[in-house]
Design an enzyme around this catalytic site. Structure first.
Site, PDB file in Angstrom:
ATOM      1  N   ASP A  46       0.925  -1.152   0.119  1.00 31.02           N
ATOM      2  CA  ASP A  46      -0.045   0.126  -0.153  1.00 31.02           C
ATOM      3  C   ASP A  46       0.905   1.498   0.021  1.00 31.02           C
ATOM      4  O   ASP A  46       0.223   2.423  -0.064  1.00 31.02           O
ATOM      5  CB  ASP A  46      -1.192  -0.034   1.200  1.00 31.02           C
ATOM      6  N   SER A  47       2.145   0.993  -0.019  1.00 33.91           N
ATOM      7  CA  SER A  47       3.134   2.220  -0.090  1.00 33.91           C
ATOM      8  C   SER A  47       2.917   2.655  -1.724  1.00 33.91           C
ATOM      9  O   SER A  47       3.284   3.858  -1.892  1.00 33.91           O
ATOM     10  CB  SER A  47       4.390   1.778  -0.244  1.00 33.91           C
ATOM     11  N   ASP A  85      -1.184  -6.174  -0.305  1.00 36.26           N
ATOM     12  CA  ASP A  85      -1.197  -5.734   0.850  1.00 36.26           C
ATOM     13  C   ASP A  85      -2.401  -5.059   1.096  1.00 36.26           C
ATOM     14  O   ASP A  85      -3.121  -4.574   0.533  1.00 36.26           O
ATOM     15  CB  ASP A  85      -0.286  -4.599   0.694  1.00 36.26           C
ATOM     16  N   LYS A 115      -0.781  -9.631   2.791  1.00 35.56           N
ATOM     17  CA  LYS A 115      -0.016  -9.120   3.875  1.00 35.56           C
ATOM     18  C   LYS A 115      -1.098  -8.295   4.645  1.00 35.56           C
ATOM     19  O   LYS A 115      -1.864  -7.354   4.041  1.00 35.56           O
ATOM     20  CB  LYS A 115       1.240  -8.452   3.417  1.00 35.56           C
ATOM     21  N   GLU A 117      -1.156  -5.684   8.440  1.00 36.06           N
ATOM     22  CA  GLU A 117      -0.494  -5.113   9.666  1.00 36.06           C
ATOM     23  C   GLU A 117      -0.941  -5.768  10.984  1.00 36.06           C
ATOM     24  O   GLU A 117      -2.156  -5.849  10.963  1.00 36.06           O
ATOM     25  CB  GLU A 117      -0.267  -3.603   9.583  1.00 36.06           C
ATOM     26  N   GLU A 184       9.605  -4.366  10.484  1.00 36.44           N
ATOM     27  CA  GLU A 184       9.835  -3.056   9.912  1.00 36.44           C
ATOM     28  C   GLU A 184      10.371  -2.030  11.116  1.00 36.44           C
ATOM     29  O   GLU A 184       9.848  -1.875  12.055  1.00 36.44           O
ATOM     30  CB  GLU A 184       8.721  -2.373   9.177  1.00 36.44           C
TER      31      GLU A 184
END
Ligand code: KIV
Length: 263
Positions: A46-47, A85, A115, A117, A184
């Site tokens: 999602d960057s 993501d 993925k 978080e 991270e």
């Protein structure tokens, strides 16, 4: 043609002490290039909300945008595993919401895994997704969707209590069936301890050299973001400048009436 890389290959690499290389990509052409380079997985992070869409942080990326980019990456990928993501607020409400949205990454976009978080219900959600056939990679430490809580891009797990919490979360993700965990922006010694304490692969970004693999944002690797140079990124090219100079040459050739094709 090689076979598509699976979660089993990830675990086998980790068990054999071989490092895992992951990079982000967000479109067809870049996916073809990084796949040909031999990465184990492509993360459609999602960057992309910053790198592709010019927004301030990852929070406003939508599920539709993520699916759109993931489908393009899948089209350009032959061997690497494609991991989608999950954007902010598409899984945190609980297992049912998460399965519906994670499922779309597999059914609509053609990804092999998602993925997500860390969030309060992350292990419950992970277990539900995995049991329903959606491989999950966890993400601990500096989790960008929580930037407002962290108050900026700050390293996490620096004191004893928060480091112990990270270890507990990693073990919870392992028990829930995650096939890997992104670590991270955490201290290298904490990342090493977590890596030695779980049997699934850890994938570091700003977490030192001892993780089972590394993930980097492609735009950082290629030097595509002129005003953003995170400390944990290594630029192998200065592509922003190369593109600028190439296109400037084209512009001046056209302006001078000198543009013609070779040969
Ligand atoms: O969105 C992303 O690119 C990521 C990586 C930095 C791990 O989550």
């Amino acid at each position: 043609m090689n076979e598509k890389i699976t979660v089993l290959d990830f675990q086998a690499k980790c068990d054999n002490g071989e490092k895992i290389a992951i990079v982000t990509a967000y479109d067809y052409a870049m996916a073809m290039a990084v796949d040909a380079a031999g990465v184990d997985a492509i993360l459609v992070g999602d960057s992309l909300n910053m790198t592709m869409l010019g927004r301030e942080n990852t929070l406003s990326a939508t599920l539709d945008e993520m699916l759109h980019h993931t489908a393009a990456v899948v089209k350009g990928t032959k061997n690497a595993m494609v991991i989608g993501d999950m954007p902010f607020l598409t899984y945190q409400l609980g297992p049912e919401q998460a399965l519906e949205n994670a499922g779309a990454f597999l059914t609509e976009a053609g990804a092999q895994a998602v993925k997500l978080e860390w969030c309060p219900r992350a292990s419950e959600i992970t277990q539900f997704l995995v049991e329903n056939g959606v491989p999950v990679m966890g993400h601990l430490g500096f989790t960008p969707q929580q930037i407002n809580r962290f108050g900026g891009y700050h390293q996490q797990g620096k004191d004893k209590a928060s480091a112990a919490l990270l270890l507990k979360e990693a073990k919870a993700l392992e028990a829930a069936g995650a096939f890997g965990i992104v670590l991270e922006l955490i201290p290298a010694d904490i990342a090493k301890k977590i890596t030695n304490s779980v049997s699934i692969p850890t994938i570091g970004i700003g977490a030192g050299p001892d993780c089972d693999g590394q993930v980097q944002v492609l735009h950082d690797l290629l030097g595509l973001m002129p005003d953003f140079h995170p400390k944990h990124a290594k630029a192998y090219l200065q592509l922003h400048e190369s593109i600028r100079d190439a296109v400037a040459q084209y512009v001046s050739e056209v302006a001078a009436g000198q543009f013609k094709l070779k040969g």
